[in-house]
Design a protein around this motif. Structure first.
Motif, PDB file in Angstrom:
ATOM      1  N   ILE A 263       0.859  -1.184   0.000  1.00  0.00           N
ATOM      2  CA  ILE A 263       0.000   0.000   0.000  1.00  0.00           C
ATOM      3  C   ILE A 263       0.895   1.233   0.000  1.00  0.00           C
ATOM      4  O   ILE A 263       1.831   1.323   0.802  1.00  0.00           O
ATOM      5  N   GLU A 335      -6.972  -5.045   1.891  1.00  0.00           N
ATOM      6  CA  GLU A 335      -8.332  -4.572   1.636  1.00  0.00           C
ATOM      7  C   GLU A 335      -8.957  -3.986   2.909  1.00  0.00           C
ATOM      8  O   GLU A 335      -9.633  -2.955   2.858  1.00  0.00           O
ATOM      9  N   MET A 338      -7.392  -0.564   3.505  1.00  0.00           N
ATOM     10  CA  MET A 338      -7.888   0.451   2.579  1.00  0.00           C
ATOM     11  C   MET A 338      -9.315   0.879   2.919  1.00  0.00           C
ATOM     12  O   MET A 338      -9.662   2.055   2.755  1.00  0.00           O
ATOM     13  N   THR A 342     -10.371   4.689   3.840  1.00  0.00           N
ATOM     14  CA  THR A 342     -11.521   5.391   3.252  1.00  0.00           C
ATOM     15  C   THR A 342     -12.379   6.042   4.329  1.00  0.00           C
ATOM     16  O   THR A 342     -12.868   7.165   4.162  1.00  0.00           O
ATOM     17  N   GLY A 353      -4.613   6.430  -0.973  1.00  0.00           N
ATOM     18  CA  GLY A 353      -3.776   5.238  -0.963  1.00  0.00           C
ATOM     19  C   GLY A 353      -3.998   4.402  -2.209  1.00  0.00           C
ATOM     20  O   GLY A 353      -5.097   4.382  -2.769  1.00  0.00           O
ATOM     21  N   VAL A 355      -3.073   0.391  -3.945  1.00  0.00           N
ATOM     22  CA  VAL A 355      -2.747  -0.979  -3.540  1.00  0.00           C
ATOM     23  C   VAL A 355      -2.225  -1.767  -4.732  1.00  0.00           C
ATOM     24  O   VAL A 355      -2.723  -1.607  -5.855  1.00  0.00           O
TER      25      VAL A 355
END
Length: 473
Positions: A263, A335, A338, A342, A353, A355
């Motif tokens: 990331i 995941e 992230m 958010t 960010g 990935v």
């Protein structure tokens, strides 16, 4: 509330000041079996051999009886209390029935820039307990704000050749003595022991300073990347091992491609790398399902173009899964992180960010292609529906278009438009305007079908289907 505020502030400041300790692994101790060509400590019947030109410092922890010993011309033995050597008196020594010549191995091969020769931890206690941290290869070698430790009661020899003028450190501890200033270290380096311990074209600069930026500091080893990777891969013939994942990638500062996830975070001046690291550790890595995942977080310079690189926070995730499951836990954690970014980006000072993922399953790429195809079809259907709705409301007028492929032009020679048709020609398909002139008269039944479709005001031919099927309908 004030007390709680100051407590939280203290915890944050404490987290921001956490050091990284790098400990040198190899030693040249007499009692280390790996230092001898027979992979065992010499015993009473043995003859101990040192090469005459061998430059070495050796720490001896206990007393040893030997049949004979040939010493180097330039070396030293550092004796622990009660340690020493004695001549073998011929008495029986269990496990040493056969006399052998045992040679001390070459210590010149140990290089400062070899990542495999260092352990890293965030505290001395973790270092003693073997709780080591994971890092990209450049950062496994001591960075500019790290504390370096050569363990007490050990001897060593290390090559400090470097392309940089100085090797920058926060501090360095040698034989139990910690050096935090250049002046104190300058007094030690000219000594005979230091010359036996360190060899090469460079020296150290110690600052006793922590990283001044709460968003983190770059390691400072980017200029030594090639040297670091050459030292790391020398045993494998400068080749990285084969990986089980599809489309592996190479994180910034790492020597080889990996399976897992990375990331890249863009951040604001308010970003605190230690605070965010603690967030990931407590919110995610503490979960049982992520027990086999390793994480490295640091500030690196990520290339944007061939001439420009910008600082980003890089999070590298690797797991202990194998074969088709390789990298799947790392992907899941990426995941989760992230999603958290958010929801809480503003509170941590994160701008955005990105990935990158590589797992052992080939379904990821296929799933992405399939999902992209479905989305494209849905968007196409939605657009068509909107156009039809607006046409029925009289807000737009849709032209009549007759599409014909070159492959079926001969088949359609009998099809002709009415003379009153004022539709436009699509130059892509090279269709004549006056179809009567180019194709002749059409049959009455086909003409009625053509008129009916044109009089409706909407005439679509989907190129995904056979035009003859549309006419027949």
């Amino acid at each position: 509330m004030k007390g709680l505020f100051f407590l939280l502030l203290f915890v944050q400041l404490l987290a921001a000041s956490i050091a990284v300790y790098k400990q040198w692994i190899p030693n040249t101790n007499f009692e280390n079996p790996s230092n001898w060509d027979k992979d065992r400590i010499p015993c009473a019947n043995d003859v101990v051999l040192f090469k005459s030109n061998q430059v070495i410092s050796i720490f001896v922890q206990s007393t040893h009886s030997l049949a004979d010993m040939y010493l180097p011309l330039n070396g030293e033995f550092i004796m622990a209390p009660g340690a020493g050597f004695a001549a073998f008196d011929g008495s029986w020594d269990p496990g040493c029935d056969t006399a052998s010549a045992v040679s001390f191995t070459d210590a010149e091969k140990y290089k400062w820039h070899d990542p495999a020769l260092w352990h890293a931890a965030t505290s001395l206690e973790d270092l003693d307990q073997g709780k080591y941290i994971f890092a990209v290869d450049e950062e496994r070698v001591p960075c500019q704000y790290d504390d370096v430790i050569f363990q007490p009661e050990t001897s060593f020899r290390v090559n400090i050749n470097s392309s940089e003028q100085m090797i920058h450190l926060r501090s360095i501890s040698i034989m139990g003595q910690k050096f935090t200033s250049d002046s104190a270290l300058a007094e030690y380096m000219p000594t005979s022991s230091a010359k036996l311990q360190f060899h090469g074209n460079r020296t150290f600069q110690v600052t006793n300073a922590r990283c001044p930026d709460k968003s983190g500091c770059e390691c400072g080893n980017a200029g030594e990347h090639q040297k670091i990777c050459a030292a790391l891969l020398r045993d494998s013939g400068t080749r990285c091992k084969a990986l089980a994942c599809k489309d592996p990638f190479q994180p910034v500062g790492h020597c080889c491609e990996i399976c897992g996830a990375t990331i890249s975070l863009e951040y604001t001046p308010g970003f605190d790398i230690r605070q965010y690291q603690n967030r990931i550790l407590h919110a995610f890595l503490s979960l049982p399902k992520y027990a086999g995942v390793q994480m490295a977080i640091s500030k690196v310079r990520k290339p944007q173009t061939s001439w420009n690189a910008v600082p980003v926070i890089q999070i590298v995730l690797m797991d202990d899964k194998t074969e088709s499951l390789t990298g799947t836990n790392a992907k899941q954690l990426a995941e989760d992180i992230m999603r958290d970014v958010t929801e809480h980006a503003d509170s941590f000072g994160i701008v955005m960010g990105t990935v990158q993922v590589a797992t052992g399953s080939n379904s990821n790429g296929q799933g992405s292609i399939f999902a992209g195809t479905i989305i494209s079809l849905l968007l196409g259907v939605l657009l068509l529906g909107i156009m039809l709705f607006l046409h029925r409301k009289g807000m737009i007028r849709l032209p009549s278009v007759h599409l014909a492929g070159k492959w079926n032009r001969k088949k359609d020679q009998d099809v002709v438009a009415e003379p009153s048709d004022k539709g436009f020609d699509n130059p892509i398909f090279d269709t004549p305007t006056n179809r009567a002139e180019s194709h002749g008269a059409c049959s009455g039944e086909e003409a009625l079908k053509t008129m009916a479709s044109k009089d409706s005001g909407i005439y679509f031919v989907n190129p995904l289907y056979d035009e003859t099927e549309l006419i027949a309908s």
